[in-house]
Write an enzyme that holds these catalytic residues in place. Structure first.
Site, PDB file in Angstrom:
ATOM      1  CG  ASP A 285       2.325 -39.332 -50.147  1.00 34.21           C
ATOM      2  OD1 ASP A 285       3.047 -38.316 -50.309  1.00 34.21           O
ATOM      3  OD2 ASP A 285       1.996 -39.764 -49.276  1.00 34.21           O
TER       4      ASP A 285
HETATM    5  C1  GLC Z   1       3.836 -38.542 -46.111  1.00 34.86           C
HETATM    6  C2  GLC Z   1       4.762 -38.229 -47.119  1.00 34.86           C
HETATM    7  C3  GLC Z   1       5.323 -39.230 -47.908  1.00 34.86           C
HETATM    8  C4  GLC Z   1       5.370 -40.662 -46.938  1.00 34.86           C
HETATM    9  C5  GLC Z   1       4.046 -41.072 -46.529  1.00 34.86           C
HETATM   10  C6  GLC Z   1       4.022 -42.266 -45.764  1.00 34.86           C
HETATM   11  O1  GLC Z   1       2.597 -37.791 -46.002  1.00 34.86           O
HETATM   12  O2  GLC Z   1       4.167 -37.401 -48.016  1.00 34.86           O
HETATM   13  O3  GLC Z   1       6.574 -38.977 -48.354  1.00 34.86           O
HETATM   14  O4  GLC Z   1       6.242 -41.672 -47.314  1.00 34.86           O
HETATM   15  O5  GLC Z   1       3.187 -39.932 -46.204  1.00 34.86           O
HETATM   16  O6  GLC Z   1       4.514 -41.892 -44.332  1.00 34.86           O
END
Ligand code: GLC
Length: 732
Positions: A285
């Site tokens: 993430d």
């Molecule tokens: C965010 C979220 C995740 C998302 C990623 C990219 O912080 O936790 O769900 O896909 O970043 O945007």
């Protein structure tokens, strides 16, 4: 037929990957493991955009794409780039100006629609129709792929039992059985049967794992749970996604029992690879690798990158540790080269499966424009919205509204708020595309419609209800549209109090004092604790955040064009003090009773306001003739359901199980099956469930999956609190 994951192991593609690996430098390999954010360097006001998402605001954005890194062949992927033209422009640099011409993979959060925004996932799951979710995911992929994207960071499949956690909005609620069905359906919708089809895209099972169990419902907080709970409750949707052939996973922000999930070898390799047989790739993430340092699990970025890669993360989302630190770690002999090669192989495998080497330019601006907001997409959005609505209360048949009404008052901060109908994770949509609930009502009735906002949703301004009370007194019925703004749920949006924010309940009480019949329409991103509303409103409609067709869908239900059939996928607490609260819980040795020394509260009930699986209809259903027929391998459970009302209606028939005595205490009920049926007035139908004995087991204290002999209870019913009860014995 080969299972979906082994279909990913295509010898022709593996040979091509071998050939590429043989040509790649170590820096190029580290580049394939690197995903850059399209970092914004100007021309954009993030908070203004969040308040009122409008794609026009993105047109002036200036971004730094590190195009020099693309030319060096040291970027593998981008997140956050939108538009076929921009994506094609960057892809062209990778293909024509880098040494090996390896295509980039472009990802974005397409969670519940791209430009046609559908109901938030927590709403859609209340339809209990996985096929509906497959269809909306398919349309989302069609629009997003037409905009040049190859990969969505969806579906989110975190089981959530705590309504304080704002991201409960993004998932499928509290139950592993229902959550697994929706996880698999959404994966199939996004990916289709062939990823080279330019109308589909790679899906991503997230956030792996346990993210929804954050202590105190505070986002990103620590997570503690028994391995049995991890495997019985939180893992099943991810296992279902693997079986559905999901191409990617995303590791999460949280630690799990002290080991961050973005560096957790047990979950990322022993479970996901060795036990579940996943063959795609894992992306971290956003900066969750870099955050290993803040967790206190890594000493610096290099240490973090090493631990994440060795645990089983394949692609580094925006920390850039894999790009800058892995080559040095390999040359120092700290990270074996074959670990890097394995990660590169998994990423190249998905790029080959997407056909990016043969068709790197999968769309263009003409295709992009033609694909957005098509009439059939909007029809599906309205259908999905209607089917997501849950009727929680309908005293004296106040709903559907009588056609003879002369004057209707529409009051509340969410009545005329198109942007809030889109919910969280809808930045690719536009408030201009959304139809407000007020507009939907105005279009659906010949009655005079009076409107007053009544108060703001957040309560920051002093409350003056005089205008609202005045129009209520002039009306035959009040429709009060209250709840949460889009920003009050979703990421980093945990709430300590899960009642109506601000002065909204005071507004309802002022309206209620007039004595005019009160219909409360909720628009929110989480279960809310609403005892006063449940007690005093004439009717309560849970409409969540229904997307671009919110207004027409709510009007369809209010005026009877559609008979609501939604069922809650997450428990509604009576008070936040009950949280976490969920239906599939153990009984304890002292279940609540009038006796003093039992598991209860001094200042409130133990039972929730509305239980999991609850939802009413404009008609009524009766359950009868339960028959349980145990066999050696399967148990057959049948019941008759009759529509005893005067309207056709759909009912979600639910099957629950309890293992009465076991070597680990078992929940008082577990959902094991569901069927949604349509019955005409007076019609009866027998519904049959076939339970496999192999599926009624659990993990014993030694983590062995067992089905133990003994007595089992079953229920067939209309929600988790009611149903016909039967039993059977397992003797071996
Ligand atoms: C965010 C979220 C995740 C998302 C990623 C990219 O912080 O936790 O769900 O896909 O970043 O945007």
């Amino acid at each position: 037929m080969k299972d979906k994951q082994s279909q990913w192991l295509n010898p022709v593609i593996e040979a091509k990957i071998d050939a590429l690996l043989g040509q790649m430098t170590l820096l190029e390999k580290a580049g394939q493991l690197t995903q850059l954010g399209a970092s914004i360097v100007g021309g954009f006001d993030f908070n203004a955009f969040l308040e009122n998402p409008d794609p026009e605001m993105l047109k002036n954005v200036r971004r730094d794409f590190h195009e020099d890194w693309i030319k060096q062949g040291t970027v593998g992927s981008y997140l956050g780039v939108q538009g076929a033209e921009e994506i094609n422009r960057l892809q062209k640099i990778a293909l024509e100006e880098s040494r090996l011409g390896i295509p980039l993979i472009f990802g974005l959060d397409v969670i519940h629609g791209y430009r046609t925004i559908f109901p938030i996932p927590l709403a859609e799951v209340c339809s209990w129709e996985p096929e509906l979710a497959r269809k909306t995911a398919e349309v989302a992929a069609r629009e997003a792929a037409a905009a040049g994207l190859h990969w969505t960071f969806a579906p989110m499949m975190d089981i959530a039992r705590d309504a304080r956690w704002g991201r409960i909005a993004e998932g499928a609620g509290e139950d592993p059985c229902l959550g697994s069905a929706f996880a698999a359906a959404r994966v199939r919708g996004f990916q289709g049967d062939d990823l080279t089809d330019p109308q589909h895209m790679a899906a991503c099972a997230k956030h792996y794992i346990g993210y929804g169990a954050a202590v105190a419902g505070r986002d990103y907080n620590t997570v503690e749970m028994a391995l049995q709970t991890l495997h019985e409750v939180y893992l099943p949707p991810f296992a279902a996604a693997v079986d559905a052939g999901v191409a990617t996973f995303m590791s999460a922000f949280n630690d799990l029992n002290g080991v961050p999930t973005s560096a957790n070898r047990y979950t990322l390799t022993e479970v996901l690879r060795d036990r579940l047989g996943f063959n795609g790739f894992v992306v971290s993430d956003s900066n969750s690798i870099g955050e290993l340092v803040m967790h206190g699990y890594a000493s610096d970025r290099k240490d973090a990158g090493k631990k994440a890669l060795l645990a089983g993360v394949d692609m580094d989302m925006v920390t850039e540790s894999f790009r800058f630190d892995i080559p040095e770690l390999v040359e120092a002999g700290v990270v074996p080269l074959n670990v890097v090669d394995t990660a590169v192989r998994r990423i190249l495998r998905v790029k080959f499966m997407l056909g990016l080497f043969d068709q790197p330019y999968r769309s263009n601006s003409a295709i992009e424009t033609a694909a957005q907001l098509r009439p059939d997409h909007l029809e599906l959005a309205r259908e999905a919205a209607r089917r997501s609505i849950v009727l929680l209360k309908n005293e004296a048949g106040i709903l559907p509204l009588n056609k003879t009404l002369k004057t209707i008052a529409v009051i509340g901060p969410l009545a005329d708020s198109p942007a809030d109908m889109l919910g969280s994770w809808s930045f690719t949509g536009s408030a201009q595309d959304a139809v407000s609930i007020l507009s939907g009502i105005q279009s659906a009735t010949g009655a005079e419609v009076l409107y007053a906002q009544g108060c703001a949703a957040d309560g920051k301004q002093p409350a003056d209800f005089s205008e609202a009370v005045e129009i209520a007194k002039k009306s035959d019925v009040v429709i009060a549209v209250v709840g949460e703004t889009a920003r009050m749920s979703g990421e980093a949006a945990s709430r300590q109090d899960i009642g109506l924010p601000g002065h909204q309940e005071a507004l309802l009480k002022a309206i209620w004092q007039t004595g005019v019949p009160l219909v409360v329409v909720l628009s929110n991103g989480r279960p809310l604790a609403l005892p006063w509303v449940a007690q005093n409103a004439g009717a309560v409609l849970e409409t969540w955040q229904l997307g671009v067709q919110a207004g027409p869908a709510v009007a369809d239900v209010l005026f009877g064009a559609f008979n609501p059939a939604g069922k809650l996928a997450a428990t509604f607490p009576y008070a936040v003090g009950q949280v976490p609260i969920y239906y599939n819980r153990p009984l304890t040795g002292r279940p609540a009773s009038d006796f003093w020394f039992t598991s209860k509260y001094l200042d409130g009930p133990v039972e929730p306001l509305y239980p999991f699986g609850f939802g009413l209809s404009y008609t009524q259903f009766a359950y009868s003739d339960l028959i349980v027929t145990p066999g050696a391998e399967t148990i057959t459970i049948q019941a008759a359901i009759t529509n005893t009302g005067s309207l056709a209606g759909e009912e979600v028939v639910q099957l629950y199980l309890r293992d009465v005595t076991a070597s680990r205490v078992r929940p008082i009920k577990e959902l094991k099956g569901f069927q949604k049926i349509l019955l005409a007035p007076g019609e009866s139908r027998t519904v049959t469930f076939i339970l496999n004995v192999a599926d009624i087991g659990f993990y014993d204290p030694e983590m062995n999956y067992v089905v133990e002999p003994g007595l089992f209870n079953v229920w067939v019913g209309t929600n988790s609190a009611e149903g016909l009860q039967g039993e059977f014995w397992i003797n071996h």
